[in-house]
Design an enzyme around this catalytic site. Structure first.
Site, short mmCIF file in Angstrom:
data_model
loop_
_atom_site.label_atom_id
_atom_site.label_comp_id
_atom_site.label_asym_id
_atom_site.label_seq_id
_atom_site.Cartn_x
_atom_site.Cartn_y
_atom_site.Cartn_z
N ASP A 1 84.17 42.63 36.75
CA ASP A 1 83.41 42.05 35.64
C ASP A 1 81.91 42.18 35.88
O ASP A 1 81.46 42.21 37.03
CB ASP A 1 83.81 40.56 35.51
N GLY A 2 81.16 42.25 34.78
CA GLY A 2 79.70 42.22 34.87
C GLY A 2 78.99 43.53 34.56
O GLY A 2 77.77 43.63 34.73
N ASN A 3 79.73 44.52 34.06
CA ASN A 3 79.09 45.81 33.73
C ASN A 3 78.02 45.64 32.65
O ASN A 3 76.95 46.25 32.72
CB ASN A 3 80.12 46.80 33.19
N GLY A 4 78.33 44.83 31.63
CA GLY A 4 77.40 44.65 30.51
C GLY A 4 76.11 44.01 30.98
O GLY A 4 75.00 44.46 30.64
N THR B 1 93.96 43.23 27.07
CA THR B 1 94.41 43.26 25.66
C THR B 1 93.33 42.63 24.77
O THR B 1 93.11 43.07 23.66
CB THR B 1 95.75 42.51 25.49
N HIS C 1 79.20 50.41 32.05
CA HIS C 1 80.60 50.81 32.21
C HIS C 1 80.69 52.13 32.99
O HIS C 1 81.60 52.32 33.79
CB HIS C 1 81.27 50.95 30.85
N ARG D 1 86.48 43.90 21.19
CA ARG D 1 85.04 44.23 21.30
C ARG D 1 84.66 45.23 20.19
O ARG D 1 85.52 45.74 19.49
CB ARG D 1 84.75 44.82 22.68
N ARG E 1 87.00 38.29 41.87
CA ARG E 1 86.36 38.46 40.56
C ARG E 1 84.85 38.54 40.79
O ARG E 1 84.27 37.66 41.42
CB ARG E 1 86.67 37.31 39.60
N LEU F 1 97.54 54.95 49.55
CA LEU F 1 97.25 53.71 48.80
C LEU F 1 97.83 53.87 47.40
O LEU F 1 97.77 54.96 46.84
CB LEU F 1 95.72 53.54 48.71
N ARG G 1 75.27 48.74 27.07
CA ARG G 1 76.43 48.28 27.85
C ARG G 1 77.23 49.46 28.41
O ARG G 1 77.77 49.40 29.52
CB ARG G 1 77.35 47.41 26.99
C1 IPE Z 1 88.16 40.56 32.11
O1 IPE Z 1 86.80 40.56 31.88
C2 IPE Z 1 88.75 41.90 31.82
C3 IPE Z 1 88.28 43.00 32.66
C4 IPE Z 1 87.49 42.94 33.67
C5 IPE Z 1 88.79 44.28 32.28
P1 IPE Z 1 86.18 40.03 30.52
O2 IPE Z 1 84.70 40.05 30.68
O3 IPE Z 1 86.74 40.77 29.38
O4 IPE Z 1 86.75 38.54 30.49
P2 IPE Z 1 86.25 37.28 29.69
O5 IPE Z 1 86.28 37.66 28.26
O6 IPE Z 1 84.86 37.00 30.16
O7 IPE Z 1 87.21 36.20 30.06
C1 IPE Z 2 83.74 44.30 32.70
O1 IPE Z 2 82.43 44.16 32.34
C2 IPE Z 2 84.35 45.56 32.15
C3 IPE Z 2 85.27 45.35 31.02
C4 IPE Z 2 85.67 44.19 30.59
C5 IPE Z 2 85.76 46.54 30.35
P1 IPE Z 2 81.99 43.42 31.01
O2 IPE Z 2 81.92 44.43 29.92
O3 IPE Z 2 82.88 42.27 30.73
O4 IPE Z 2 80.53 42.94 31.38
P2 IPE Z 2 79.87 41.54 31.05
O5 IPE Z 2 80.83 40.48 31.46
O6 IPE Z 2 79.62 41.53 29.58
O7 IPE Z 2 78.62 41.55 31.85
MG MG Z 3 82.86 40.29 31.23
#
Ligand code: IPE
Ligand code: IPE
Ligand code: MG
Length: 234
Positions: free
Chosen positions: A14-17, A60, A31, A65, A182, A125, A27
């Site tokens: 999580d956190g790419n955006g 899912t 990714h 998005r 996470r 792996l 964003r």
């Molecule tokens: C969970 O992250 C899904 C993935 C990392 C692929 P999200 O960023 O989508 O989760 P929520 O919406 O914050 O719970």
């Molecule tokens: C996780 O990063 C990747 C996916 C869910 C595909 P996010 O896209 O959720 O990034 P944030 O949480 O908005 O920073």
């Molecule tokens: Mg996220």
């Protein structure tokens, strides 16, 4: 103290955006960096002797998005399946996908099938990629498969146990995760591996996924080996 070896790591990447936003970039740039990091961390996990790595790549819920973002993610996936292929084979990695496959485009499904087949005999792996994945959907699908077995009189209700149920999850044959990580500071499970995480050790880090590196992974593995676990050892 008895130490425990980690066989299986699950990660919510999580956190790419936010990583991209901090740099004033779209964003999709985050990714892209995130996808590159998948290759780094897969190699690091393999080198550390981990046997299974399960990565949450797309949930899912992520279908909700914007079309722009979903399209960018699907395009990255195509590129990963094409370019990552060489790396997967060179590193002796077996790849598997779990999730609701029917939601994915036919050309992507075809690439997924091809890479699963070609890597099937690799042994260093197993990389399990959760794509279009939701744990409640997975559990419901296992309930339906189990009910079908009862309807066909292949098992009785009394014979339904944890092993039979687990065998009907997408993760059949894969041991439960020892560690869940996470990234990005969020502390939720977000519909990930709800059944499988029953006794998993949880690690949350503020690091955004594109910045999560080998050193941090090794620190977590070291910390894990010092935790005492009563159940869930594989
Ligand atoms: C969970 O992250 C899904 C993935 C990392 C692929 P999200 O960023 O989508 O989760 P929520 O919406 O914050 O719970
Ligand atoms: C996780 O990063 C990747 C996916 C869910 C595909 P996010 O896209 O959720 O990034 P944030 O949480 O908005 O920073
Ligand atoms: Mg996220």
């Amino acid at each position: 103290m008895e130490t425990d070896i980690c066989k299986h790591i699950a990660i919510i990447m999580d956190g790419n955006g936010r990583w991209a936003k901090k740099r004033g970039m779209p964003r999709s740039f985050g990714h892209k960096k995130g996808a590159e990091n998948v290759i780094e961390i897969t190699r690091a996990a393999k080198d550390a002797g981990v046997k299974y790595l399960t990565l949450y790549a797309f949930s899912t819920e992520n279908w909700q998005r914007s079309k722009e973002e979903v399209d960018a993610l699907m395009q990255l996936l195509r590129e990963y399946l094409d370019k990552g292929f060489k790396d997967i084979m060179e590193n002796n990695v077996r790849i598997r996908f779990i999730g609701e496959k029917k939601m994915l485009a036919p050309d992507i499904l075809e690439k997924m099938r091809a890479i699963e087949d070609k890597s099937a005999d690799n042994t260093a792996l197993t990389l399990c990629v959760a794509l279009s994945y939701g744990s409640r959907q997975e559990i419901l699908s296992a309930v339906k498969k189990t009910a079908q077995l009862v309807a066909e009189k292949k098992v009785t209700i009394g014979e339904i146990d944890q092993a039979l149920f687990s065998a009907n999850l997408y993760t059949a044959d894969i041991p439960d995760p020892d560690i869940l990580i996470r990234t990005s500071g969020e502390q939720r499970i977000s519909n990930y591996l709800l059944w499988q995480l029953a006794y998993t050790e949880l690690f949350f880090t503020d690091t955004l996924w594109p910045d999560f590196d080998k050193n941090e992974l090794l620190t977590i593995l070291e910390n894990f080996s010092m935790r005492e676990r009563r159940y869930g050892k594989s």
